[in-house]
Design a protein around this motif. Structure first.
Motif, PDB file in Angstrom:
ATOM      1  N   LYS A  39       0.852  -1.182   0.000  1.00 45.44           N
ATOM      2  CA  LYS A  39       0.000   0.000   0.000  1.00 45.44           C
ATOM      3  C   LYS A  39       0.891   1.237   0.000  1.00 45.44           C
ATOM      4  O   LYS A  39       1.790   1.370   0.824  1.00 45.44           O
ATOM      5  CB  LYS A  39      -0.883  -0.030   1.243  1.00 45.44           C
ATOM      6  N   CYS A  40       0.665   2.153  -0.930  1.00 44.03           N
ATOM      7  CA  CYS A  40       1.485   3.358  -1.028  1.00 44.03           C
ATOM      8  C   CYS A  40       0.597   4.588  -0.961  1.00 44.03           C
ATOM      9  O   CYS A  40      -0.089   4.913  -1.924  1.00 44.03           O
ATOM     10  CB  CYS A  40       2.269   3.378  -2.336  1.00 44.03           C
ATOM     11  N   GLU A  41       0.608   5.226   0.168  1.00 48.83           N
ATOM     12  CA  GLU A  41      -0.053   6.521   0.318  1.00 48.83           C
ATOM     13  C   GLU A  41       0.938   7.449   0.985  1.00 48.83           C
ATOM     14  O   GLU A  41       1.877   7.886   0.330  1.00 48.83           O
ATOM     15  CB  GLU A  41      -1.350   6.368   1.112  1.00 48.83           C
ATOM     16  N   ASP A  42       0.752   7.743   2.255  1.00 44.85           N
ATOM     17  CA  ASP A  42       1.735   8.570   2.949  1.00 44.85           C
ATOM     18  C   ASP A  42       2.898   7.733   3.466  1.00 44.85           C
ATOM     19  O   ASP A  42       3.949   8.263   3.801  1.00 44.85           O
ATOM     20  CB  ASP A  42       1.094   9.372   4.066  1.00 44.85           C
ATOM     21  N   THR A  43       2.712   6.422   3.557  1.00 44.29           N
ATOM     22  CA  THR A  43       3.812   5.490   3.792  1.00 44.29           C
ATOM     23  C   THR A  43       3.773   4.447   2.682  1.00 44.29           C
ATOM     24  O   THR A  43       2.713   4.137   2.158  1.00 44.29           O
ATOM     25  CB  THR A  43       3.697   4.772   5.150  1.00 44.29           C
ATOM     26  N   CYS A  44       4.902   3.932   2.330  1.00 49.74           N
ATOM     27  CA  CYS A  44       4.962   3.007   1.207  1.00 49.74           C
ATOM     28  C   CYS A  44       5.754   1.773   1.615  1.00 49.74           C
ATOM     29  O   CYS A  44       6.886   1.880   2.092  1.00 49.74           O
ATOM     30  CB  CYS A  44       5.623   3.687   0.012  1.00 49.74           C
ATOM     31  N   ARG A  45       5.171   0.612   1.407  1.00 52.19           N
ATOM     32  CA  ARG A  45       5.827  -0.658   1.683  1.00 52.19           C
ATOM     33  C   ARG A  45       6.365  -1.215   0.372  1.00 52.19           C
ATOM     34  O   ARG A  45       5.604  -1.480  -0.567  1.00 52.19           O
ATOM     35  CB  ARG A  45       4.821  -1.629   2.296  1.00 52.19           C
ATOM     36  N   VAL A  46       7.675  -1.386   0.291  1.00 53.76           N
ATOM     37  CA  VAL A  46       8.336  -1.923  -0.901  1.00 53.76           C
ATOM     38  C   VAL A  46       8.807  -3.325  -0.571  1.00 53.76           C
ATOM     39  O   VAL A  46       9.545  -3.531   0.393  1.00 53.76           O
ATOM     40  CB  VAL A  46       9.531  -1.044  -1.323  1.00 53.76           C
ATOM     41  N   LYS A  47       8.350  -4.304  -1.358  1.00 51.67           N
ATOM     42  CA  LYS A  47       8.737  -5.703  -1.146  1.00 51.67           C
ATOM     43  C   LYS A  47       9.627  -6.133  -2.301  1.00 51.67           C
ATOM     44  O   LYS A  47       9.348  -5.823  -3.452  1.00 51.67           O
ATOM     45  CB  LYS A  47       7.503  -6.594  -1.092  1.00 51.67           C
ATOM     46  N   VAL A  48      10.685  -6.846  -1.987  1.00 47.64           N
ATOM     47  CA  VAL A  48      11.661  -7.270  -2.992  1.00 47.64           C
ATOM     48  C   VAL A  48      11.904  -8.760  -2.846  1.00 47.64           C
ATOM     49  O   VAL A  48      12.109  -9.256  -1.741  1.00 47.64           O
ATOM     50  CB  VAL A  48      12.988  -6.498  -2.845  1.00 47.64           C
ATOM     51  N   ARG A  49      11.850  -9.477  -3.981  1.00 41.29           N
ATOM     52  CA  ARG A  49      12.213 -10.895  -4.024  1.00 41.29           C
ATOM     53  C   ARG A  49      13.631 -10.977  -4.561  1.00 41.29           C
ATOM     54  O   ARG A  49      13.909 -10.551  -5.674  1.00 41.29           O
ATOM     55  CB  ARG A  49      11.260 -11.666  -4.922  1.00 41.29           C
ATOM     56  N   ILE A  50      14.527 -11.536  -3.772  1.00 42.42           N
ATOM     57  CA  ILE A  50      15.934 -11.682  -4.163  1.00 42.42           C
ATOM     58  C   ILE A  50      16.195 -13.156  -4.413  1.00 42.42           C
ATOM     59  O   ILE A  50      16.011 -13.982  -3.527  1.00 42.42           O
ATOM     60  CB  ILE A  50      16.882 -11.154  -3.078  1.00 42.42           C
ATOM     61  N   THR A  51      16.621 -13.487  -5.635  1.00 40.18           N
ATOM     62  CA  THR A  51      16.890 -14.860  -6.020  1.00 40.18           C
ATOM     63  C   THR A  51      18.386 -15.035  -6.234  1.00 40.18           C
ATOM     64  O   THR A  51      18.993 -14.303  -7.010  1.00 40.18           O
ATOM     65  CB  THR A  51      16.147 -15.208  -7.325  1.00 40.18           C
ATOM     66  N   ASN A  52      18.958 -15.997  -5.564  1.00 36.16           N
ATOM     67  CA  ASN A  52      20.363 -16.350  -5.748  1.00 36.16           C
ATOM     68  C   ASN A  52      20.428 -17.335  -6.913  1.00 36.16           C
ATOM     69  O   ASN A  52      19.975 -18.467  -6.794  1.00 36.16           O
ATOM     70  CB  ASN A  52      20.927 -16.962  -4.468  1.00 36.16           C
ATOM     71  N   ILE A  53      20.973 -16.913  -8.039  1.00 40.41           N
ATOM     72  CA  ILE A  53      20.997 -17.772  -9.231  1.00 40.41           C
ATOM     73  C   ILE A  53      22.320 -18.515  -9.379  1.00 40.41           C
ATOM     74  O   ILE A  53      22.542 -19.174 -10.386  1.00 40.41           O
ATOM     75  CB  ILE A  53      20.698 -16.955 -10.500  1.00 40.41           C
ATOM     76  N   SER A  54      23.174 -18.421  -8.391  1.00 40.14           N
ATOM     77  CA  SER A  54      24.481 -19.064  -8.500  1.00 40.14           C
ATOM     78  C   SER A  54      24.539 -20.330  -7.662  1.00 40.14           C
ATOM     79  O   SER A  54      23.587 -20.682  -6.970  1.00 40.14           O
ATOM     80  CB  SER A  54      25.570 -18.098  -8.020  1.00 40.14           C
ATOM     81  N   ARG A  55      25.647 -20.986  -7.708  1.00 43.54           N
ATOM     82  CA  ARG A  55      25.888 -22.167  -6.883  1.00 43.54           C
ATOM     83  C   ARG A  55      26.701 -21.822  -5.647  1.00 43.54           C
ATOM     84  O   ARG A  55      27.211 -22.701  -4.976  1.00 43.54           O
ATOM     85  CB  ARG A  55      26.637 -23.227  -7.693  1.00 43.54           C
ATOM     86  N   LYS A  56      26.805 -20.535  -5.359  1.00 40.48           N
ATOM     87  CA  LYS A  56      27.570 -20.075  -4.210  1.00 40.48           C
ATOM     88  C   LYS A  56      26.607 -19.602  -3.117  1.00 40.48           C
ATOM     89  O   LYS A  56      25.565 -19.035  -3.409  1.00 40.48           O
ATOM     90  CB  LYS A  56      28.471 -18.911  -4.601  1.00 40.48           C
ATOM     91  N   ASN A  57      26.959 -19.850  -1.878  1.00 40.74           N
ATOM     92  CA  ASN A  57      26.185 -19.342  -0.761  1.00 40.74           C
ATOM     93  C   ASN A  57      26.576 -17.888  -0.518  1.00 40.74           C
ATOM     94  O   ASN A  57      27.761 -17.582  -0.368  1.00 40.74           O
ATOM     95  CB  ASN A  57      26.425 -20.165   0.498  1.00 40.74           C
ATOM     96  N   LEU A  58      25.596 -17.013  -0.468  1.00 40.37           N
ATOM     97  CA  LEU A  58      25.843 -15.593  -0.234  1.00 40.37           C
ATOM     98  C   LEU A  58      25.643 -15.296   1.241  1.00 40.37           C
ATOM     99  O   LEU A  58      24.727 -15.820   1.868  1.00 40.37           O
ATOM    100  CB  LEU A  58      24.877 -14.746  -1.064  1.00 40.37           C
ATOM    101  N   PHE A  59      26.490 -14.453   1.771  1.00 42.30           N
ATOM    102  CA  PHE A  59      26.306 -14.025   3.142  1.00 42.30           C
ATOM    103  C   PHE A  59      26.463 -12.515   3.198  1.00 42.30           C
ATOM    104  O   PHE A  59      26.942 -11.890   2.255  1.00 42.30           O
ATOM    105  CB  PHE A  59      27.290 -14.727   4.093  1.00 42.30           C
ATOM    106  N   SER A  60      26.006 -11.926   4.259  1.00 39.87           N
ATOM    107  CA  SER A  60      26.052 -10.481   4.461  1.00 39.87           C
ATOM    108  C   SER A  60      25.354  -9.750   3.319  1.00 39.87           C
ATOM    109  O   SER A  60      25.897  -8.817   2.724  1.00 39.87           O
ATOM    110  CB  SER A  60      27.505 -10.013   4.601  1.00 39.87           C
TER     111      SER A  60
END
Length: 129
Positions: A39-60
């Motif tokens: 919902k975006c009015e006076d406050t806005c919630r932004v949702k992001v889907r992050i997909t790791n497409i590699s064979r490496k484990n990501l940290f931080s």
């Protein structure tokens, strides 16, 4: 003879830098992102889907979002995602609450301006090689 040797060394050094530069410039990204809106009015919630497409484990993994309305920056938010395993997905979100966003929403409600939202995301991460 010394001039020829110096010229050959200079040409060889230039050739190796030209060959090494494109390899460094074309580093592959290990993630893909998709932005969703709450919902975006006076406050806005932004949702992001992050997909790791590699064979490496990501940290931080960290997410930064810049929110723009009608081409003007109205706010930003950041969040710490944590760890994303290889070939896995994480859903994260952050909320933008600023006076500029509230003013842009009020101008839209009054009929003075449009309310065209745009969010640019930047995800930084580290991984073991």
């Amino acid at each position: 003879m010394f001039r020829r040797l110096a010229a050959a060394a200079l040409v060889a050094a230039a050739a190796t830098t030209l060959m090494a530069a494109p390899a460094e410039a074309t580093s592959a990204q290990l993630i893909r992102t998709k932005v969703y809106w709450g919902k975006c009015e006076d406050t806005c919630r932004v949702k992001v889907r992050i997909t790791n497409i590699s064979r490496k484990n990501l940290f931080s993994v960290k997410l930064n979002v810049n929110l723009k309305v009608n081409g003007r920056k109205v706010g930003s938010c950041s969040t710490n995602v944590g760890r994303i395993a290889a070939r896995k997905v994480r859903h994260v979100g952050c909320t933008v609450r600023t006076e500029r966003l509230s003013d842009a929403w009020d101008a839209y409600v009054d009929g003075r301006r449009d309310f065209d939202l745009y969010a640019s995301t930047r995800v930084s991460y580290r991984y073991y090689r």
